[in-house]
Design a protein around this motif. Structure first.
Motif, PDB file in Angstrom:
ATOM      1  N   LEU A 227      -4.065   9.615 -14.599  1.00 44.13           N
ATOM      2  CA  LEU A 227      -3.489   9.438 -15.928  1.00 44.13           C
ATOM      3  C   LEU A 227      -2.787  10.707 -16.352  1.00 44.13           C
ATOM      4  N   VAL A 228      -1.655  10.543 -17.055  1.00 43.92           N
ATOM      5  CA  VAL A 228      -0.925  11.676 -17.613  1.00 43.92           C
ATOM      6  C   VAL A 228      -0.614  11.385 -19.065  1.00 43.92           C
ATOM      7  N   GLN A 229      -0.454  12.447 -19.842  1.00 43.61           N
ATOM      8  CA  GLN A 229      -0.118  12.298 -21.257  1.00 43.61           C
ATOM      9  C   GLN A 229       1.395  12.283 -21.417  1.00 43.61           C
ATOM     10  N   GLY A 230       1.887  11.338 -22.201  1.00 44.57           N
ATOM     11  CA  GLY A 230       3.320  11.262 -22.439  1.00 44.57           C
ATOM     12  C   GLY A 230       3.661  10.071 -23.313  1.00 44.57           C
ATOM     13  N   ASP A 231       4.914   9.975 -23.679  1.00 44.62           N
ATOM     14  CA  ASP A 231       5.409   8.957 -24.603  1.00 44.62           C
ATOM     15  C   ASP A 231       6.306   7.994 -23.823  1.00 44.62           C
ATOM     16  N   PHE A 232       5.996   6.695 -23.862  1.00 44.12           N
ATOM     17  CA  PHE A 232       6.840   5.782 -23.086  1.00 44.12           C
ATOM     18  C   PHE A 232       8.208   5.542 -23.727  1.00 44.12           C
ATOM     19  N   MET A 233       8.463   6.161 -24.879  1.00 43.01           N
ATOM     20  CA  MET A 233       9.809   6.143 -25.441  1.00 43.01           C
ATOM     21  C   MET A 233      10.685   7.233 -24.827  1.00 43.01           C
ATOM     22  N   ALA A 234      10.058   8.172 -24.107  1.00 43.67           N
ATOM     23  CA  ALA A 234      10.780   9.244 -23.406  1.00 43.67           C
ATOM     24  C   ALA A 234       9.933   9.623 -22.189  1.00 43.67           C
TER      25      ALA A 234
ATOM     26  N   ALA B 180       0.843  -1.193   0.000  1.00 41.67           N
ATOM     27  CA  ALA B 180       0.000   0.000   0.000  1.00 41.67           C
ATOM     28  C   ALA B 180       0.876   1.239   0.000  1.00 41.67           C
ATOM     29  N   GLY B 181       0.533   2.193  -0.865  1.00 34.65           N
ATOM     30  CA  GLY B 181       1.286   3.428  -0.949  1.00 34.65           C
ATOM     31  C   GLY B 181       2.453   3.395  -1.920  1.00 34.65           C
ATOM     32  N   ALA B 182       2.780   2.209  -2.459  1.00 39.60           N
ATOM     33  CA  ALA B 182       3.880   2.116  -3.429  1.00 39.60           C
ATOM     34  C   ALA B 182       3.550   2.936  -4.669  1.00 39.60           C
ATOM     35  N   LYS B 183       4.581   3.491  -5.282  1.00 41.17           N
ATOM     36  CA  LYS B 183       4.405   4.271  -6.513  1.00 41.17           C
ATOM     37  C   LYS B 183       4.596   3.351  -7.709  1.00 41.17           C
ATOM     38  N   VAL B 184       3.545   3.251  -8.533  1.00 39.85           N
ATOM     39  CA  VAL B 184       3.515   2.286  -9.632  1.00 39.85           C
ATOM     40  C   VAL B 184       3.194   3.009 -10.938  1.00 39.85           C
ATOM     41  N   LEU B 185       3.828   2.573 -12.015  1.00 43.96           N
ATOM     42  CA  LEU B 185       3.560   3.134 -13.335  1.00 43.96           C
ATOM     43  C   LEU B 185       2.881   2.096 -14.208  1.00 43.96           C
ATOM     44  N   ASP B 186       1.744   2.486 -14.805  1.00 42.38           N
ATOM     45  CA  ASP B 186       1.070   1.702 -15.838  1.00 42.38           C
ATOM     46  C   ASP B 186       1.502   2.286 -17.175  1.00 42.38           C
ATOM     47  N   CYS B 187       2.314   1.541 -17.905  1.00 41.94           N
ATOM     48  CA  CYS B 187       2.952   2.042 -19.118  1.00 41.94           C
ATOM     49  C   CYS B 187       2.076   1.717 -20.331  1.00 41.94           C
ATOM     50  N   GLY B 188       1.357   2.719 -20.832  1.00 44.39           N
ATOM     51  CA  GLY B 188       0.400   2.504 -21.915  1.00 44.39           C
ATOM     52  C   GLY B 188      -0.944   2.115 -21.338  1.00 44.39           C
ATOM     53  N   CYS B 189      -1.589   3.055 -20.646  1.00 43.52           N
ATOM     54  CA  CYS B 189      -2.701   2.732 -19.726  1.00 43.52           C
ATOM     55  C   CYS B 189      -4.084   2.767 -20.347  1.00 43.52           C
ATOM     56  N   GLY B 190      -4.223   3.183 -21.613  1.00 45.75           N
ATOM     57  CA  GLY B 190      -5.564   3.301 -22.180  1.00 45.75           C
ATOM     58  C   GLY B 190      -6.378   4.328 -21.411  1.00 45.75           C
TER      59      GLY B 190
ATOM     60  N   GLY C  34      -0.881   6.255 -14.601  1.00 42.71           N
ATOM     61  CA  GLY C  34      -0.961   5.699 -15.939  1.00 42.71           C
ATOM     62  C   GLY C  34      -0.478   6.708 -16.963  1.00 42.71           C
ATOM     63  N   ILE C  35       0.258   6.245 -17.952  1.00 44.89           N
ATOM     64  CA  ILE C  35       0.717   7.139 -19.014  1.00 44.89           C
ATOM     65  C   ILE C  35       0.239   6.627 -20.361  1.00 44.89           C
ATOM     66  N   THR C  36      -0.272   7.531 -21.178  1.00 47.93           N
ATOM     67  CA  THR C  36      -0.699   7.225 -22.544  1.00 47.93           C
ATOM     68  C   THR C  36      -0.348   8.397 -23.434  1.00 47.93           C
ATOM     69  N   ILE C  37      -0.066   8.119 -24.678  1.00 48.04           N
ATOM     70  CA  ILE C  37       0.305   9.168 -25.629  1.00 48.04           C
ATOM     71  C   ILE C  37      -0.901   9.985 -26.077  1.00 48.04           C
ATOM     72  N   ASN C  38      -2.096   9.493 -25.773  1.00 45.22           N
ATOM     73  CA  ASN C  38      -3.317  10.063 -26.330  1.00 45.22           C
ATOM     74  C   ASN C  38      -4.066  10.906 -25.298  1.00 45.22           C
ATOM     75  N   GLN C  39      -4.238  12.190 -25.584  1.00 42.35           N
ATOM     76  CA  GLN C  39      -4.863  13.104 -24.626  1.00 42.35           C
ATOM     77  C   GLN C  39      -6.333  12.774 -24.390  1.00 42.35           C
ATOM     78  N   PHE C  40      -7.032  12.318 -25.411  1.00 42.26           N
ATOM     79  CA  PHE C  40      -8.433  11.942 -25.228  1.00 42.26           C
ATOM     80  C   PHE C  40      -8.562  10.852 -24.169  1.00 42.26           C
ATOM     81  N   GLN C  41      -7.647   9.868 -24.196  1.00 40.63           N
ATOM     82  CA  GLN C  41      -7.680   8.810 -23.198  1.00 40.63           C
ATOM     83  C   GLN C  41      -7.388   9.353 -21.802  1.00 40.63           C
ATOM     84  N   VAL C  42      -6.454  10.292 -21.692  1.00 39.71           N
ATOM     85  CA  VAL C  42      -6.159  10.908 -20.397  1.00 39.71           C
ATOM     86  C   VAL C  42      -7.402  11.565 -19.815  1.00 39.71           C
ATOM     87  N   ASP C  43      -8.075  12.361 -20.628  1.00 39.26           N
ATOM     88  CA  ASP C  43      -9.265  13.076 -20.155  1.00 39.26           C
ATOM     89  C   ASP C  43     -10.372  12.103 -19.763  1.00 39.26           C
TER      90      ASP C  43
END
Length: 376
Positions: free
Chosen positions: A183-190, A129-139, A157-166
């Motif tokens: 969720l945040v918008q971003g590229d899992f290549m960077a 509980a409380g651990a910081k976790v990243l969902d890479c390509g979260c839809g 969660g990170i996704t390249i698509n802003q519509f999915q973030v919203d």
């Protein structure tokens, strides 16, 4: 209902009490499903009616033309962003908020199988509980919300698509888990995070969108804390892939219908993970676990069914396959949905057919499990 009609129904029930009881029971069972289906479809059409994204379908198709994956890899960000602009609303309507596959074991429902698949992956991270976790390509964050509730971890969660973030953040709020999942918008290549930020990272059928697996995995390694784990389900070609015309077609259908620059063999992903610097703990095809007594393989939901209560299979039967594009074309003409919606649906249908054939032939798996640790 008129008194005459009611009297006829009453007499029918008296003459055939068993049939009446069965009919009443079926009505009670079916009514919530029908009501839920009507609500989902109304929401889907309402969202489409205000969407401006489906005009991107021709540009997306242009990116997918040709056999050479090099250009698609070069333009992966535009390819994937366009794909999810086009596909997200269809996915949520036809599949739900968790954009992935799972086999069904025992008496699991479709939803239960997805949850079990997610929880198993989360268990490989040994989260607290409380651990910081990243969902890479979260839809739209379906698994992120489920895993946050399951583990009480703080899931980003990170996704390249802003519509999915919203959309995903709106669902986090409405489901009461915004304090655990975002969720945040971003590229899992960077990845837009500092070194050694996360206690664990997972990816569910998402890093298949990466043009360079080793670079993608290297970014995941960078943001992991030393000794922490990465676990993922990858989309891959298997040893059963033989390069025949049928296999080439299903590969291309999957790439076009699912927004992939290129679909690669399991060995490519495993090697890329090691090349990135991870210590490999386990890799295997979960589709071959064999725990299907009373259940069904992962691709069954893509096989056609005539039963309207067997969802999402009902949408893949020949009649629905024929009707849906024409219905959406009509909706485009009367401006109920934007231009390009029908082409988008056809594109997604092709992806579903490719995945189903990949499952039937065994040439493709969406659940190549890889678990690895960042060296201390």
């Amino acid at each position: 209902m008129t008194s005459c009609a009611f009297a006829k129904l009453q007499k029918l029930a008296q003459d055939h009490p068993t049939a009446a009881a069965v009919g009443a029971a079926l009505t009670l069972v079916a009514t919530p499903s029908i009501a839920r289906g009507v609500k989902l479809t109304a929401t889907f059409l309402s969202s489409l009616s205000t969407s401006k994204k489906h005009g991107r379908i021709d540009g997306y198709n242009a990116l997918q033309e040709g056999e050479d994956a090099a250009e698609r890899n070069d333009q992966y960000a535009a390819l994937v962003d366009s794909y999810y602009d086009l596909a997200t609303e269809f996915y949520e309507w036809g599949w739900g908020a968790c954009f992935h596959f799972a086999d069904r074991r025992g008496r699991e429902t479709f939803t239960q199988s997805l949850l079990r698949h997610e929880y198993y992956l989360a268990s490989r991270l040994a989260l607290s509980a409380g651990a910081k976790v990243l969902d890479c390509g979260c839809g739209i964050g379906g698994p992120a919300r489920n895993i946050a509730r399951f583990t009480r971890a703080q899931v980003t969660g990170i996704t390249i698509n802003q519509f999915q973030v919203d959309r995903g953040n709106a669902l986090c709020e409405s489901e009461g888990v915004a304090h655990l999942a975002k969720l945040v918008q971003g590229d899992f290549m960077a990845l837009p995070f500092g070194d050694a930020t996360f206690d664990g990272v997972y990816a569910i059928e998402a890093t298949c969108h990466a043009p360079d697996r080793a670079k993608c995995y290297s970014e995941i390694l960078r943001v992991l804390k030393p000794g922490a784990s990465f676990a993922c389900y990858e989309w891959c070609l298997t040893d059963a892939y033989d390069g025949s015309d049928r296999h080439k077609k299903l590969k291309k259908d999957i790439e076009v219908g699912d927004g992939l620059p290129d679909l690669v063999h399991t060995s490519v992903c495993t090697k890329a993970l090691v090349d990135a610097g991870f210590e490999l703990v386990e890799c295997r095809d979960c589709a071959e676990d064999g725990l299907l007594d009373g259940g069904e393989p992962w691709h069954t939901p893509l096989l056609p069914s005539w039963n309207p209560f067997v969802w999402p299979r009902f949408q893949f039967n020949p009649v629905m396959f024929f009707i849906m594009p024409k219905l959406l074309t009509f909706f485009e003409l009367v401006r109920l949905v934007p231009a390009g919606t029908s082409k988008t649906q056809v594109m997604l249908q092709a992806g579903g057919v490719g995945c189903a054939d990949g499952g039937v032939t065994g040439a493709f798996t969406p659940m190549w499990l890889m678990v690895a640790k960042k060296p201390v």
